[in-house]
Design a protein around this motif. Structure first.
Motif, short mmCIF file in Angstrom:
data_model
loop_
_atom_site.label_atom_id
_atom_site.label_comp_id
_atom_site.label_asym_id
_atom_site.label_seq_id
_atom_site.Cartn_x
_atom_site.Cartn_y
_atom_site.Cartn_z
N VAL A 1 0.82 -1.21 0.00
CA VAL A 1 0.00 0.00 0.00
C VAL A 1 0.85 1.26 0.00
O VAL A 1 0.63 2.18 -0.81
CB VAL A 1 -0.97 0.00 1.20
CG1 VAL A 1 -1.78 1.29 1.23
CG2 VAL A 1 -1.86 -1.23 1.15
N ILE A 2 1.88 1.34 0.87
CA ILE A 2 2.68 2.55 0.99
C ILE A 2 3.39 2.86 -0.32
O ILE A 2 3.38 3.99 -0.81
CB ILE A 2 3.69 2.43 2.15
CG1 ILE A 2 2.98 2.14 3.47
CG2 ILE A 2 4.54 3.69 2.25
CD1 ILE A 2 2.00 3.18 3.89
N GLY A 3 4.00 1.84 -0.89
CA GLY A 3 4.72 2.07 -2.15
C GLY A 3 3.80 2.54 -3.26
O GLY A 3 4.13 3.47 -4.00
N GLN A 4 2.65 1.92 -3.37
CA GLN A 4 1.73 2.30 -4.43
C GLN A 4 1.13 3.69 -4.20
O GLN A 4 1.00 4.48 -5.13
CB GLN A 4 0.62 1.27 -4.55
CG GLN A 4 1.10 -0.10 -5.04
CD GLN A 4 -0.03 -1.11 -5.08
OE1 GLN A 4 -1.14 -0.84 -4.64
NE2 GLN A 4 0.27 -2.32 -5.57
N ALA A 5 0.78 3.98 -2.97
CA ALA A 5 0.13 5.27 -2.67
C ALA A 5 1.07 6.44 -2.92
O ALA A 5 0.64 7.51 -3.38
CB ALA A 5 -0.34 5.29 -1.22
N LEU A 6 2.37 6.25 -2.67
CA LEU A 6 3.32 7.36 -2.82
C LEU A 6 4.14 7.24 -4.10
O LEU A 6 5.08 8.02 -4.31
CB LEU A 6 4.27 7.40 -1.61
CG LEU A 6 3.58 7.62 -0.25
CD1 LEU A 6 4.62 7.65 0.88
CD2 LEU A 6 2.77 8.90 -0.24
N GLU A 7 3.79 6.25 -4.94
CA GLU A 7 4.51 6.03 -6.19
C GLU A 7 6.01 5.85 -5.95
O GLU A 7 6.85 6.38 -6.66
CB GLU A 7 4.27 7.20 -7.15
CG GLU A 7 2.82 7.41 -7.54
CD GLU A 7 2.64 8.58 -8.49
OE1 GLU A 7 3.62 9.31 -8.69
OE2 GLU A 7 1.53 8.76 -9.00
N GLY A 8 6.30 5.09 -4.88
CA GLY A 8 7.70 4.86 -4.53
C GLY A 8 8.03 3.38 -4.44
O GLY A 8 7.26 2.51 -4.88
N ASP A 9 9.17 3.10 -3.89
CA ASP A 9 9.65 1.72 -3.72
C ASP A 9 9.84 1.45 -2.24
O ASP A 9 10.35 2.30 -1.50
CB ASP A 9 10.97 1.51 -4.46
CG ASP A 9 10.81 1.71 -5.97
OD1 ASP A 9 9.80 1.23 -6.50
OD2 ASP A 9 11.67 2.37 -6.58
N VAL A 10 9.47 0.23 -1.83
CA VAL A 10 9.62 -0.17 -0.43
C VAL A 10 10.34 -1.52 -0.39
O VAL A 10 9.95 -2.46 -1.10
CB VAL A 10 8.26 -0.28 0.29
CG1 VAL A 10 8.46 -0.77 1.72
CG2 VAL A 10 7.54 1.06 0.27
N SER A 11 11.36 -1.61 0.45
CA SER A 11 12.09 -2.87 0.62
C SER A 11 12.11 -3.19 2.11
O SER A 11 12.67 -2.43 2.91
CB SER A 11 13.53 -2.72 0.08
OG SER A 11 14.28 -3.87 0.40
N LEU A 12 11.50 -4.32 2.49
CA LEU A 12 11.43 -4.74 3.88
C LEU A 12 12.13 -6.08 4.00
O LEU A 12 11.72 -7.07 3.38
CB LEU A 12 9.97 -4.86 4.33
CG LEU A 12 9.72 -5.25 5.79
CD1 LEU A 12 10.36 -4.26 6.76
CD2 LEU A 12 8.23 -5.38 6.06
N SER A 13 13.22 -6.13 4.77
CA SER A 13 14.00 -7.37 4.92
C SER A 13 14.14 -7.72 6.39
O SER A 13 14.01 -6.85 7.26
CB SER A 13 15.37 -7.21 4.26
OG SER A 13 16.09 -6.12 4.85
N PHE A 14 14.46 -9.01 6.65
CA PHE A 14 14.54 -9.51 8.04
C PHE A 14 15.86 -10.23 8.27
O PHE A 14 15.89 -11.43 8.57
CB PHE A 14 13.36 -10.46 8.29
CG PHE A 14 12.02 -9.82 8.08
CD1 PHE A 14 11.39 -9.13 9.10
CD2 PHE A 14 11.39 -9.91 6.84
CE1 PHE A 14 10.14 -8.56 8.88
CE2 PHE A 14 10.16 -9.33 6.63
CZ PHE A 14 9.52 -8.63 7.65
N PRO A 15 17.01 -9.57 8.17
CA PRO A 15 18.28 -10.22 8.51
C PRO A 15 18.33 -10.53 10.01
O PRO A 15 17.65 -9.86 10.80
CB PRO A 15 19.33 -9.19 8.10
CG PRO A 15 18.63 -7.88 8.12
CD PRO A 15 17.22 -8.18 7.74
N PRO A 16 19.11 -11.52 10.40
CA PRO A 16 19.15 -11.92 11.82
C PRO A 16 19.50 -10.78 12.77
O PRO A 16 19.02 -10.73 13.91
CB PRO A 16 20.20 -13.01 11.84
CG PRO A 16 20.20 -13.56 10.45
CD PRO A 16 19.92 -12.42 9.55
#
Length: 477
Positions: A444-459
Motif C-alpha cells: 500500500v505505501i509504495g503504491q500510494a506514494l509512487e515509490g519503492d519499499v524494501s522490507l527485509s529480516f536479517p538476523p
C-alpha cells in the motif's frame, strides 16, 4: 443826486438834524448791530443746512425763505442807519416792503409745512429713541457674542466629529463618496488604493471603473435617485491589475427641501474577505476529499485488522493503535493548515512512547523536510507498524536494542530515501506469513506514494528502506 433814493422826501429835515444827538446815536448803534447780525444769521443758517445734508425739499425751501427774510430785515435796518444822515427813505421803504413780502411768504410756507414739522421728533423723543437704539445695540451686541460662542462651540464639535470620522476611516477598507445627479464625483474620502479624491472629482464611474462593473453600479445609482430608496450590492472587478471586491451601500443625497441632489455611497473593500471565503471553500473541498480518503483507509484498516485477529480484544487493541497513529499524523497536518508536516516531527511523534530513548538507543538523523499530506498519512502508518513490531519482537523489546532512522535525498535529489534499521535486539527470523503491517508497508505505501519499499529480516535486525519521489516533499530545511 439822491432824489431817487428819497422818493420825494428831499424837503423834509434829516433825523440827525431833528433828533437829539443821544437818540441818533442810540438808533445808529441799534440799527448797525441788527443789520450786521441779520447779515450773519442767514449765512450761518445756510452753512449749517448745507453741512447737515439731511433734509427734504420742503425744509430746504423753508430755510431758504427764512434766510432771505432775515437778510431783507437786516438790509432794511442798514437803510435805517443810513437814513439818519441821508435822505434814503425810499430805499428803506423798498427794503421793508421786500422784508414784509418775504415774511408773508415764509409764514404761508410754515403753515403749509406745519404737519410735516409737527411730525419731527422732539429732543426728548430723539433722546428716548437714541437711548432705545443704544439698548437695542447692546442687546444685539450680547446676542452676537452669544451667537459667536455658539458658532465657535458648534465649529469645535464639527471639527471633533470630523477628526473622529477621519480616524475611524483611516487605514480601514471603507470609502465614502458623493455624486451629483449627473453621477460625477463631487467628494471622496479614504478612496481605495490607487484612487485619490483629486483624481475622482468630476469623473463618473464609467471613467474610473471597468465598463461592466460601472454599468451595474451606475444602474443602481440611477434607481436610487429615481425611487429615493437605498440600494446594496456586491461587485467584483479588476483595478490596477488586481481583482477587487466591494460591498456598496448607495443612498439618495437630498437638500433641505427633500429634493434629490445626487447620491452618497459607502464602499467597503471586501477583497480579503472574499479571498478568505474562496480559500475556505477550497479547504472545505479538500477536507471533504481527504476525509473520504481517510474514511476509506480506516475502513480498509478495520477490515484487514479484523481478518487477522482472533478476538475482539485483540482487534480493538490493534485497531485503536492504528487509529491513534492516523490521529497523530492528522494533528501535525492541522497544525500547519493542511499544507504538510515535518518528517522529523512525524518520526518523533510515531515513536512518542519511546521519547526518553531519543539520542541513546533511538537515533534520528536527516535534514528536516516538509512532506505533503498524503505522504504524512502513509509514512505515519508505516512508521507506526515498524515501531509496533520493534516493540513487540524487535530491538525495542530488548534494553540493548537500537533503532536508527535516517533519510537523505538521492539520485540527484529526485527521490527521498528513508531507512529504518534495527540492531542489538533478539535474533530475527523471517515471518512465516504476511501480516497486515507488512502487507501495508510493502504494497500500500509504495503504491500510494509512487515509490519503492524494501522490507527485509536479517538476523541482526529488521531493515526497511522506503524511497519516495521528491514531489512528495514541499520544502527542505
Amino acid at each position: 443826486m439822491t432824489s431817487w433814493l428819497s422818493f420825494g422826501a428831499e424837503g423834509f429835515p434829516l433825523r440827525s438834524e431833528v433828533w437829539p444827538a443821544g437818540l441818533v446815536l442810540l438808533h445808529a448803534v441799534a440799527d448797525g448791530v441788527i443789520a450786521a447780525s441779520f447779515l450773519i444769521i442767514p449765512a450761518a443758517l445756510l452753512y449749517i443746512h448745507k453741512r447737515r445734508g439731511e433734509s427734504n425739499p420742503g425744509e430746504t425751501a423753508l430755510i431758504t425763505l427764512f434766510a432771505l427774510f432775515i437778510l431783507a430785515v437786516g438790509l432794511a435796518h442798514f437803510a435805517s442807519l443810513v437814513a439818519l444822515w441821508a435822505p434814503t427813505q425810499g430805499i428803506e421803504g423798498l427794503l421793508k416792503a421786500a422784508a414784509a413780502l418775504l415774511a408773508l411768504t415764509t409764514a404761508i410756507v410754515i403753515w403749509k409745512l406745519a404737519p410735516q414739522l409737527l411730525r419731527l421728533p422732539s429732543r426728548d423723543r430723539l433722546q428716548a429713541e437714541v437711548a432705545a437704539h443704544l439698548r437695542t445695540f447692546e442687546e444685539l451686541k450680547g446676542a452676537r457674542h452669544q451667537l459667536e460662542e455658539r458658532v465657535e462651540a458648534r465649529t469645535k464639535e464639527l471639527e471633533e466629529a470630523k477628526q473622529r470620522f477621519e480616524i475611524a476611516l483611516r487605514g480601514s477598507p471603507i470609502s465614502v463618496f458623493s455624486q451629483d445627479r449627473d453621477m460625477r464625483f463631487t467628494w471622496a474620502h479614504n478612496a481605495p488604493a490607487g484612487l485619490s479624491p483629486e483624481f475622482l472629482k468630476g469623473k463618473t464611474d464609467a471613467e474610473v471603473l471597468p465598463a461592466e462593473a460601472a454599468a451595474v453600479i451606475m444602474a443602481a445609482k440611477r434607481k436610487v435617485m429615481e425611487t429615493g430608496t437605498a440600494e446594496e450590492l456586491e461587485t467584483d472587478f479588476e483595478l490596477f491589475g488586481r481583482k477587487r471586491s466591494f460591498y456598496l451601500l448607495i443612498e439618495a443625497l437630498r437638500n433641505g427641501n427633500g429634493a434629490v441632489l445626487g447620491t452618497t455611497s459607502v464602499a467597503v473593500d471586501v477583497s480579503e474577505r472574499k479571498a478568505n471565503e474562496d480559500q475556505l471553500r477550497l479547504l472545505l473541498r479538500e477536507l471533504t476529499h481527504r476525509s473520504k480518503n481517510l474514511l476509506a483507509v480506516i475502513h480498509a484498516i478495520a477490515r484487514q485488522t479484523a481478518s487477522r485477529t482472533r478476538s475482539v480484544e485483540d482487534f480493538l487493541d490493534r485497531f485503536s493503535a492504528r487509529l491513534c497513529a492516523i490521529g497523530c499524523s492528522h494533528d501535525l497536518l492541522i497544525a500547519d493548515n493542511w499544507q504538510g508536516a515535518s518528517l522529523r516531527m512525524l518520526v518523533e511523534q510515531q515513536l512518542g512512547e519511546h521519547a526518553e530513548q531519543f539520542g541513546e538507543t533511538i537515533a534520528i538523523e536527516g535534514e528536516d523536510v516538509m512532506l505533503k499530506p498524503e505522504a504524512v498519512h502513509n509514512l505515519g502508518l508505516a512508521l507506526h507498524e515498524l515501531a509496533t513490531n520493534a516493540q513487540k519482537y524487535g530491538s525495542l523489546s530488548d534494553p540493548r536494542g537500537q533503532v536508527r532512522i535516517e533519510w537523505q535525498f538521492c539520485e540527484e535529489a529526485s527521490k527521498l530515501k528513508l531507512v529504518w534499521q534495527e540492531r542489538g535486539g533478539p535474533p530475527v527470523t523471517p515471518p512465516q506469513r504476511s501480516g497486515f503491517g507488512r502487507a501495508m508497508i510493502e504494497t500500500v505505501i509504495g503504491q500510494a506514494l509512487e515509490g519503492d519499499v524494501s522490507l527485509s529480516f536479517p538476523p541482526k535486525g529488521v531493515r526497511c528502506v522506503i524511497v519516495i519521489p521528491s514531489a512528495q516533499v514541499t520544502s527542505r530545511g
